[in-house]
Design a protein around this motif. Structure first.
Motif, PDB file in Angstrom:
ATOM      1  N   ASP A  39      -3.564  17.599 -11.123  1.00  0.00           N
ATOM      2  CA  ASP A  39      -4.806  17.460 -11.880  1.00  0.00           C
ATOM      3  C   ASP A  39      -5.241  16.001 -11.985  1.00  0.00           C
ATOM      4  N   THR A  40      -4.287  15.114 -12.231  1.00  0.00           N
ATOM      5  CA  THR A  40      -4.600  13.689 -12.332  1.00  0.00           C
ATOM      6  C   THR A  40      -5.114  13.168 -10.999  1.00  0.00           C
ATOM      7  N   LEU A  41      -4.499  13.603  -9.914  1.00  0.00           N
ATOM      8  CA  LEU A  41      -4.950  13.177  -8.587  1.00  0.00           C
ATOM      9  C   LEU A  41      -6.374  13.644  -8.314  1.00  0.00           C
ATOM     10  N   LYS A  42      -6.703  14.842  -8.739  1.00  0.00           N
ATOM     11  CA  LYS A  42      -8.057  15.358  -8.501  1.00  0.00           C
ATOM     12  C   LYS A  42      -9.087  14.596  -9.329  1.00  0.00           C
ATOM     13  N   LYS A  43      -8.717  14.148 -10.523  1.00  0.00           N
ATOM     14  CA  LYS A  43      -9.636  13.369 -11.353  1.00  0.00           C
ATOM     15  C   LYS A  43      -9.951  12.026 -10.720  1.00  0.00           C
ATOM     16  N   ARG A  66     -15.372   2.912 -10.990  1.00  0.00           N
ATOM     17  CA  ARG A  66     -16.367   3.928 -10.617  1.00  0.00           C
ATOM     18  C   ARG A  66     -15.744   5.104  -9.881  1.00  0.00           C
ATOM     19  N   LEU A  67     -14.533   4.932  -9.379  1.00  0.00           N
ATOM     20  CA  LEU A  67     -13.893   5.947  -8.552  1.00  0.00           C
ATOM     21  C   LEU A  67     -13.835   7.302  -9.239  1.00  0.00           C
ATOM     22  N   TRP A  68     -13.586   7.343 -10.542  1.00  0.00           N
ATOM     23  CA  TRP A  68     -13.437   8.628 -11.229  1.00  0.00           C
ATOM     24  C   TRP A  68     -14.414   8.779 -12.369  1.00  0.00           C
ATOM     25  N   GLN A  69     -15.361   7.873 -12.551  1.00  0.00           N
ATOM     26  CA  GLN A  69     -16.316   7.947 -13.648  1.00  0.00           C
ATOM     27  C   GLN A  69     -17.188   9.205 -13.519  1.00  0.00           C
ATOM     28  N   LYS A  70     -17.605   9.532 -12.294  1.00  0.00           N
ATOM     29  CA  LYS A  70     -18.504  10.651 -12.076  1.00  0.00           C
ATOM     30  C   LYS A  70     -17.885  11.961 -12.552  1.00  0.00           C
ATOM     31  N   ASP A  71     -16.612  12.168 -12.263  1.00  0.00           N
ATOM     32  CA  ASP A  71     -15.952  13.415 -12.599  1.00  0.00           C
ATOM     33  C   ASP A  71     -15.919  13.660 -14.100  1.00  0.00           C
ATOM     34  N   GLU A  72     -15.592  12.636 -14.882  1.00  0.00           N
ATOM     35  CA  GLU A  72     -15.500  12.817 -16.315  1.00  0.00           C
ATOM     36  C   GLU A  72     -16.876  12.948 -16.958  1.00  0.00           C
ATOM     37  N   LEU A  95       0.831  -1.210   0.000  1.00  0.00           N
ATOM     38  CA  LEU A  95       0.000   0.000   0.000  1.00  0.00           C
ATOM     39  C   LEU A  95       0.863   1.258   0.000  1.00  0.00           C
ATOM     40  N   GLN A  96       1.968   1.208   0.713  1.00  0.00           N
ATOM     41  CA  GLN A  96       2.877   2.352   0.732  1.00  0.00           C
ATOM     42  C   GLN A  96       3.505   2.549  -0.656  1.00  0.00           C
ATOM     43  N   ASP A  97       3.827   1.463  -1.343  1.00  0.00           N
ATOM     44  CA  ASP A  97       4.355   1.557  -2.709  1.00  0.00           C
ATOM     45  C   ASP A  97       3.313   2.156  -3.649  1.00  0.00           C
ATOM     46  N   LEU A  98       2.059   1.788  -3.451  1.00  0.00           N
ATOM     47  CA  LEU A  98       0.985   2.376  -4.248  1.00  0.00           C
ATOM     48  C   LEU A  98       0.891   3.877  -3.967  1.00  0.00           C
ATOM     49  N   GLY A  99       1.073   4.243  -2.700  1.00  0.00           N
ATOM     50  CA  GLY A  99       1.105   5.662  -2.332  1.00  0.00           C
ATOM     51  C   GLY A  99       2.261   6.384  -3.003  1.00  0.00           C
ATOM     52  N   ARG A 100       3.420   5.706  -3.147  1.00  0.00           N
ATOM     53  CA  ARG A 100       4.564   6.300  -3.841  1.00  0.00           C
ATOM     54  C   ARG A 100       4.220   6.610  -5.293  1.00  0.00           C
ATOM     55  N   GLU A 101       3.465   5.699  -5.907  1.00  0.00           N
ATOM     56  CA  GLU A 101       3.055   5.941  -7.295  1.00  0.00           C
ATOM     57  C   GLU A 101       2.099   7.129  -7.369  1.00  0.00           C
ATOM     58  N   LEU A 102       1.262   7.288  -6.347  1.00  0.00           N
ATOM     59  CA  LEU A 102       0.323   8.418  -6.341  1.00  0.00           C
ATOM     60  C   LEU A 102       1.054   9.754  -6.237  1.00  0.00           C
ATOM     61  N   VAL A 103       2.103   9.819  -5.413  1.00  0.00           N
ATOM     62  CA  VAL A 103       2.791  11.105  -5.230  1.00  0.00           C
ATOM     63  C   VAL A 103       3.545  11.526  -6.486  1.00  0.00           C
ATOM     64  N   GLU A 104       3.754  10.602  -7.416  1.00  0.00           N
ATOM     65  CA  GLU A 104       4.438  10.942  -8.659  1.00  0.00           C
ATOM     66  C   GLU A 104       3.481  11.521  -9.699  1.00  0.00           C
ATOM     67  N   LEU A 105       2.169  11.422  -9.457  1.00  0.00           N
ATOM     68  CA  LEU A 105       1.185  11.926 -10.418  1.00  0.00           C
ATOM     69  C   LEU A 105       1.013  13.435 -10.264  1.00  0.00           C
ATOM     70  N   SER A 106       0.510  14.051 -11.318  1.00  0.00           N
ATOM     71  CA  SER A 106       0.272  15.491 -11.266  1.00  0.00           C
ATOM     72  C   SER A 106      -0.952  15.792 -10.399  1.00  0.00           C
ATOM     73  N   GLU A 155     -10.667  12.708   0.721  1.00  0.00           N
ATOM     74  CA  GLU A 155     -10.097  14.037   0.981  1.00  0.00           C
ATOM     75  C   GLU A 155      -8.817  13.971   1.810  1.00  0.00           C
ATOM     76  N   ASP A 156      -8.798  13.154   2.865  1.00  0.00           N
ATOM     77  CA  ASP A 156      -7.603  13.090   3.705  1.00  0.00           C
ATOM     78  C   ASP A 156      -6.410  12.486   2.966  1.00  0.00           C
ATOM     79  N   LEU A 157      -6.657  11.503   2.113  1.00  0.00           N
ATOM     80  CA  LEU A 157      -5.572  10.903   1.321  1.00  0.00           C
ATOM     81  C   LEU A 157      -5.052  11.888   0.283  1.00  0.00           C
ATOM     82  N   LEU A 158      -5.957  12.587  -0.392  1.00  0.00           N
ATOM     83  CA  LEU A 158      -5.545  13.592  -1.374  1.00  0.00           C
ATOM     84  C   LEU A 158      -4.708  14.679  -0.708  1.00  0.00           C
ATOM     85  N   THR A 159      -5.141  15.141   0.450  1.00  0.00           N
ATOM     86  CA  THR A 159      -4.400  16.173   1.175  1.00  0.00           C
ATOM     87  C   THR A 159      -3.010  15.668   1.564  1.00  0.00           C
ATOM     88  N   ALA A 160      -2.941  14.423   2.029  1.00  0.00           N
ATOM     89  CA  ALA A 160      -1.648  13.862   2.430  1.00  0.00           C
ATOM     90  C   ALA A 160      -0.707  13.747   1.241  1.00  0.00           C
TER      91      ALA A 160
END
Length: 180
Positions: free
Chosen positions: A37-41, A171-177, A24-35, A46-51
């Motif tokens: 805008d991509t993270l917001k999509k 479904r996680l990001w379907q609503k936004d698009e 899970l921490q490795d998955l978090g490492r991949e998240l911090v490398e994203l832009s 909210e707490d994970l995005l903020t972190a």
């Protein structure tokens, strides 16, 4: 001696829990490398995005390490599969996504080759606007003949993309698009 690998009782060994947390921490490492805008999509909690965004602000090694551990802790409360699927799509590793893109390309080529393909397309996807599609097809052919920039050709692809839903899209990001 105690058997820590006894899966019959639902007991998970300490080593396995550590491997799961590291994953899970490795998955978090991949998240911090994203832009940003991509993270917001992705519509992360909210707490994970903020972190993750806070991690990008830090530059001290100790702070980065602690923040990554915190991101790993937050990841325990999130279903990681939609995130993994989205990352596969971003990396171009999702076979479903690639097959969907090829389907879009085949429809565009059929529509460019023959006017009769439009009726087949509209039979398969009746929510399409025939007038809009005809105009895009005509303009794309004209651009191709005159060696102009393929603006209508790209618009035709985008129109087809809007009409054919992507299979297996988490479904996680379907609503936004869909809102755009």
């Amino acid at each position: 001696m105690t058997d820590y690998q006894n899966d019959d009782d639902g007991f998970v060994s300490k080593s396995q829990r550590k491997r799961d947390m590291d994953a899970l921490q490795d998955l978090g490492r991949e998240l911090v490398e994203l832009s940003k805008d991509t993270l917001k999509k992705m519509q992360l909690p909210e707490d994970l995005l903020t972190a993750v965004l806070d991690y990008k602000r830090f530059n001290a090694n100790g702070a980065l390490r602690r923040q990554m551990q915190y991101i790993g802790k937050l990841m325990r409360d999130v279903d990681p599969e939609p995130i993994r699927e989205y990352l596969k799509i971003l990396k171009g590793e999702s076979s479903e996504h690639i097959a969907w893109q090829h389907l879009l390309e085949r429809w565009r080529e059929k529509l460019m080759a023959d006017d009769k393909a439009l009726s087949d397309f509209l039979a398969a996807f009746p929510e399409g606007d025939p007038q809009q599609l005809r105009t895009l097809m005509r303009n794309a052919r004209k651009e191709l003949q005159e060696n102009k920039a393929p603006k209508a050709y790209r618009q035709l692809y985008q129109e087809i993309k809007a009409l054919i839903p992507e299979p297996g899209k988490p479904r996680l990001w379907q609503k936004d698009e869909d809102e755009e």
